[in-house]
Each structure stands twice: as structure tokens, then as C-alpha cells.
Design a protein around this motif. Structure first.
Motif, PDB file in Angstrom:
ATOM      1  N   HIS A   1      -5.946  -6.751  -1.203  1.00  0.00           N
ATOM      2  CA  HIS A   1      -6.598  -7.843  -0.487  1.00  0.00           C
ATOM      3  C   HIS A   1      -6.199  -7.700   0.981  1.00  0.00           C
ATOM      4  CE1 HIS A   1      -7.302 -12.454  -0.105  1.00  0.00           C
ATOM      5  NE2 HIS A   1      -7.827 -11.781   0.890  1.00  0.00           N
ATOM      6  N   PHE A   2      -7.173  -7.485   1.837  1.00  0.00           N
ATOM      7  CA  PHE A   2      -6.932  -7.326   3.272  1.00  0.00           C
ATOM      8  C   PHE A   2      -7.512  -8.526   4.010  1.00  0.00           C
ATOM      9  CE2 PHE A   2      -7.033  -3.091   1.564  1.00  0.00           C
ATOM     10  CZ  PHE A   2      -6.054  -2.417   2.251  1.00  0.00           C
TER      11      PHE A   2
ATOM     12  N   PHE B   1     -15.400  -1.186  -2.117  1.00  0.00           N
ATOM     13  CA  PHE B   1     -14.834  -2.398  -1.548  1.00  0.00           C
ATOM     14  C   PHE B   1     -15.927  -3.396  -1.227  1.00  0.00           C
ATOM     15  CE2 PHE B   1     -15.245   0.827   1.733  1.00  0.00           C
ATOM     16  CZ  PHE B   1     -16.003   0.197   2.715  1.00  0.00           C
ATOM     17  N   ILE B   2     -15.513  -4.651  -1.086  1.00  0.00           N
ATOM     18  CA  ILE B   2     -16.403  -5.751  -0.749  1.00  0.00           C
ATOM     19  C   ILE B   2     -15.877  -6.387   0.518  1.00  0.00           C
ATOM     20  CG2 ILE B   2     -17.291  -8.002  -1.464  1.00  0.00           C
ATOM     21  CD1 ILE B   2     -16.817  -7.062  -4.370  1.00  0.00           C
ATOM     22  N   ILE B   3     -16.773  -6.683   1.460  1.00  0.00           N
ATOM     23  CA  ILE B   3     -16.372  -7.324   2.706  1.00  0.00           C
ATOM     24  C   ILE B   3     -17.045  -8.696   2.772  1.00  0.00           C
ATOM     25  CG2 ILE B   3     -16.505  -7.250   5.224  1.00  0.00           C
ATOM     26  CD1 ILE B   3     -16.502  -4.220   5.023  1.00  0.00           C
TER      27      ILE B   3
ATOM     28  N   ALA C   1     -11.270   3.911   6.868  1.00  0.00           N
ATOM     29  CA  ALA C   1     -10.098   4.634   7.357  1.00  0.00           C
ATOM     30  C   ALA C   1      -8.939   4.517   6.373  1.00  0.00           C
ATOM     31  CB  ALA C   1      -9.679   4.099   8.723  1.00  0.00           C
ATOM     32  N   TYR C   2      -8.789   3.350   5.763  1.00  0.00           N
ATOM     33  CA  TYR C   2      -7.671   3.131   4.845  1.00  0.00           C
ATOM     34  C   TYR C   2      -7.933   3.731   3.471  1.00  0.00           C
ATOM     35  CZ  TYR C   2      -3.815   0.885   2.479  1.00  0.00           C
ATOM     36  OH  TYR C   2      -2.668   0.671   1.757  1.00  0.00           O
TER      37      TYR C   2
ATOM     38  N   GLY D   1     -14.656  -4.283  10.007  1.00  0.00           N
ATOM     39  CA  GLY D   1     -14.186  -4.287   8.623  1.00  0.00           C
ATOM     40  C   GLY D   1     -14.526  -3.002   7.897  1.00  0.00           C
ATOM     41  N   LEU D   2     -15.766  -2.524   8.063  1.00  0.00           N
ATOM     42  CA  LEU D   2     -16.171  -1.259   7.436  1.00  0.00           C
ATOM     43  C   LEU D   2     -15.323  -0.091   7.915  1.00  0.00           C
ATOM     44  CD1 LEU D   2     -20.077  -1.380   7.463  1.00  0.00           C
ATOM     45  CD2 LEU D   2     -18.582  -1.331   5.482  1.00  0.00           C
TER      46      LEU D   2
END
Length: 63
Positions: free
Chosen positions: A24-25, A58-60, A50-51, A44-45
Motif C-alpha cells: 500500500h503506497f 497495480f491500482i491507482i 519504477a518500483y 503515480g504511474l
């Protein structure tokens, strides 16, 4: 409902001790940054790519 079902199915069929199932970011910005929702989405993308690279989905979401 579907996500909850998929999570239960995954954990039931792939039990592994001490497995990390997700992250969770949270990214925060100041109002003085004057960012548009589109720009925040782009940041965010780029951060997630990058991570995580291509190793995960992933979901933003934005508030």
C-alpha cells in the motif's frame, strides 16, 4: 465481492508462510504544488512502474 473471492481463492490454493501479498503506497502533495488530477495520475504511474517494473499489477486511486 469478486476481489474478496479471488483473494480467498489465491490464499487457499497458494499457501506460503510469511508471504507478502500486497503493498500500500501513499503519495501526498501540497496545495501549493498546483497539480491537476491528470498530473498526479502520471506521477503515480511513473512511481509504481519504477518500483514494481513489470512484475506486478497495480491500482491507482485519487482522493
Amino acid at each position: 465481492m469478486s476481489c474478496n473471492y479471488n483473494t480467498k481463492f489465491y490464499k487457499k490454493n497458494n499457501p506460503q508462510k510469511n508471504e507478502r501479498f500486497g503493498y500500500h503506497f501513499v503519495q501526498s502533495f501540497l496545495p501549493d504544488d498546483h497539480l491537476t488530477p491528470e498530473h498526479v495520475h502520471e506521477i503515480g504511474l511513473k512511481t509504481m512502474k519504477a518500483y514494481l517494473g513489470g512484475s506486478a499489477e497495480f491500482i491507482i486511486g485519487h482522493l
